[in-house]
Scaffold this motif. Structure first.
Motif, PDB file in Angstrom:
ATOM      1  N   UNK A  51       7.112  -3.924   6.620  1.00 16.93           N
ATOM      2  CA  UNK A  51       6.520  -2.932   5.730  1.00 16.93           C
ATOM      3  C   UNK A  51       7.611  -2.174   4.990  1.00 16.93           C
ATOM      4  N   UNK A  52       7.279  -1.719   3.784  1.00 17.35           N
ATOM      5  CA  UNK A  52       8.218  -0.907   3.001  1.00 17.35           C
ATOM      6  C   UNK A  52       8.563   0.412   3.688  1.00 17.35           C
ATOM      7  N   UNK A  53       7.703   0.900   4.557  1.00 12.09           N
ATOM      8  CA  UNK A  53       7.911   2.206   5.183  1.00 12.09           C
ATOM      9  C   UNK A  53       8.786   2.163   6.431  1.00 12.09           C
ATOM     10  N   UNK A  54       9.399   1.013   6.728  1.00 10.61           N
ATOM     11  CA  UNK A  54      10.284   0.915   7.889  1.00 10.61           C
ATOM     12  C   UNK A  54       9.590   0.530   9.177  1.00 10.61           C
ATOM     13  N   UNK A  55       8.319   0.199   9.100  1.00 13.69           N
ATOM     14  CA  UNK A  55       7.588  -0.215  10.290  1.00 13.69           C
ATOM     15  C   UNK A  55       7.304  -1.701  10.283  1.00 13.69           C
ATOM     16  N   UNK A  56       6.804  -2.175  11.395  1.00 12.44           N
ATOM     17  CA  UNK A  56       6.276  -3.529  11.502  1.00 12.44           C
ATOM     18  C   UNK A  56       4.873  -3.403  12.079  1.00 12.44           C
ATOM     19  N   UNK A  57       3.995  -4.272  11.671  1.00 10.01           N
ATOM     20  CA  UNK A  57       2.590  -4.178  12.057  1.00 10.01           C
ATOM     21  C   UNK A  57       2.146  -5.470  12.718  1.00 10.01           C
ATOM     22  N   UNK A  58       1.283  -5.327  13.714  1.00  8.99           N
ATOM     23  CA  UNK A  58       0.671  -6.461  14.393  1.00  8.99           C
ATOM     24  C   UNK A  58      -0.844  -6.306  14.332  1.00  8.99           C
ATOM     25  N   UNK A  59      -1.526  -7.359  13.910  1.00  6.32           N
ATOM     26  CA  UNK A  59      -2.987  -7.374  13.858  1.00  6.32           C
ATOM     27  C   UNK A  59      -3.503  -8.509  14.736  1.00  6.32           C
ATOM     28  N   UNK A  60      -4.706  -8.314  15.286  1.00  7.46           N
ATOM     29  CA  UNK A  60      -5.382  -9.396  15.997  1.00  7.46           C
ATOM     30  C   UNK A  60      -5.890 -10.391  14.946  1.00  7.46           C
ATOM     31  N   UNK A  61      -5.485 -11.648  15.071  1.00  6.63           N
ATOM     32  CA  UNK A  61      -5.861 -12.661  14.084  1.00  6.63           C
ATOM     33  C   UNK A  61      -7.361 -12.955  14.103  1.00  6.63           C
ATOM     34  N   UNK A  62      -8.016 -12.740  15.215  1.00  9.05           N
ATOM     35  CA  UNK A  62      -9.447 -13.049  15.302  1.00  9.05           C
ATOM     36  C   UNK A  62     -10.331 -11.992  14.650  1.00  9.05           C
ATOM     37  N   UNK A  63      -9.899 -10.725  14.697  1.00 10.21           N
ATOM     38  CA  UNK A  63     -10.756  -9.641  14.202  1.00 10.21           C
ATOM     39  C   UNK A  63     -10.165  -8.876  13.024  1.00 10.21           C
ATOM     40  N   UNK A  64      -8.849  -8.961  12.825  1.00 10.60           N
ATOM     41  CA  UNK A  64      -8.193  -8.178  11.791  1.00 10.60           C
ATOM     42  C   UNK A  64      -7.892  -6.753  12.218  1.00 10.60           C
ATOM     43  N   UNK A  65      -8.216  -6.414  13.463  1.00 10.98           N
ATOM     44  CA  UNK A  65      -7.970  -5.067  13.984  1.00 10.98           C
ATOM     45  C   UNK A  65      -6.472  -4.858  14.195  1.00 10.98           C
ATOM     46  N   UNK A  66      -5.984  -3.684  13.799  1.00  7.86           N
ATOM     47  CA  UNK A  66      -4.578  -3.358  14.006  1.00  7.86           C
ATOM     48  C   UNK A  66      -4.290  -3.233  15.494  1.00  7.86           C
ATOM     49  N   UNK A  67      -3.327  -3.997  15.975  1.00  5.10           N
ATOM     50  CA  UNK A  67      -2.965  -3.980  17.394  1.00  5.10           C
ATOM     51  C   UNK A  67      -1.836  -2.999  17.670  1.00  5.10           C
ATOM     52  N   UNK A  68      -0.870  -2.896  16.734  1.00  9.09           N
ATOM     53  CA  UNK A  68       0.274  -2.005  16.965  1.00  9.09           C
ATOM     54  C   UNK A  68       1.037  -1.780  15.671  1.00  9.09           C
ATOM     55  N   UNK A  69       1.654  -0.605  15.594  1.00  8.94           N
ATOM     56  CA  UNK A  69       2.641  -0.319  14.559  1.00  8.94           C
ATOM     57  C   UNK A  69       3.943  -0.029  15.278  1.00  8.94           C
TER      58      UNK A  69
END
Length: 101
Positions: A51-69
């Motif tokens: 991400x441009x904001x210095x973070x990394x993101x993880x989403x559940x591939x099955x639901x699209x729900x954000x798992x972690x930042x």
């Protein structure tokens, strides 16, 4: 499936057989002149992106729900890489650091 990243702050998970998007994943920033990659992780169960904001993101591939930042970088996170044997993710940033999570 295929995952794509675009400058509209969205990742898309595509069905390659029908060429139609299955999910739109939001949360990361990808609007500047930088281009951050998106990848499958953890055996395809997660989608990871920088991400441009210095973070990394993880989403559940099955639901699209954000798992972690994952925070901690001070500049754009361009890429992520998942290690199956070590069960961890690496993030690479313009701040010159690679972090293991």
């Amino acid at each position: 499936h295929l995952v794509s990243s675009s400058k509209d702050n969205a990742l898309r998970l595509w069905d390659v057989r029908t060429a139609k998007p299955l999910l739109v994943l939001k949360g990361h920033q990808n609007t500047a002149r930088n281009f951050v990659r998106a990848r499958f992780a953890k055996g395809g169960t997660l989608v990871a992106s920088g991400s441009d904001d210095g973070g990394a993101f993880l989403w559940h591939a099955s639901s699209g729900e954000l798992a972690a930042r994952l925070g901690g970088h001070t500049d754009v996170v361009y890429d992520t890489a998942w290690s199956e044997p070590l069960d961890l993710i690496a993030t690479a940033s313009h701040d010159g650091l690679i972090k293991l999570w």
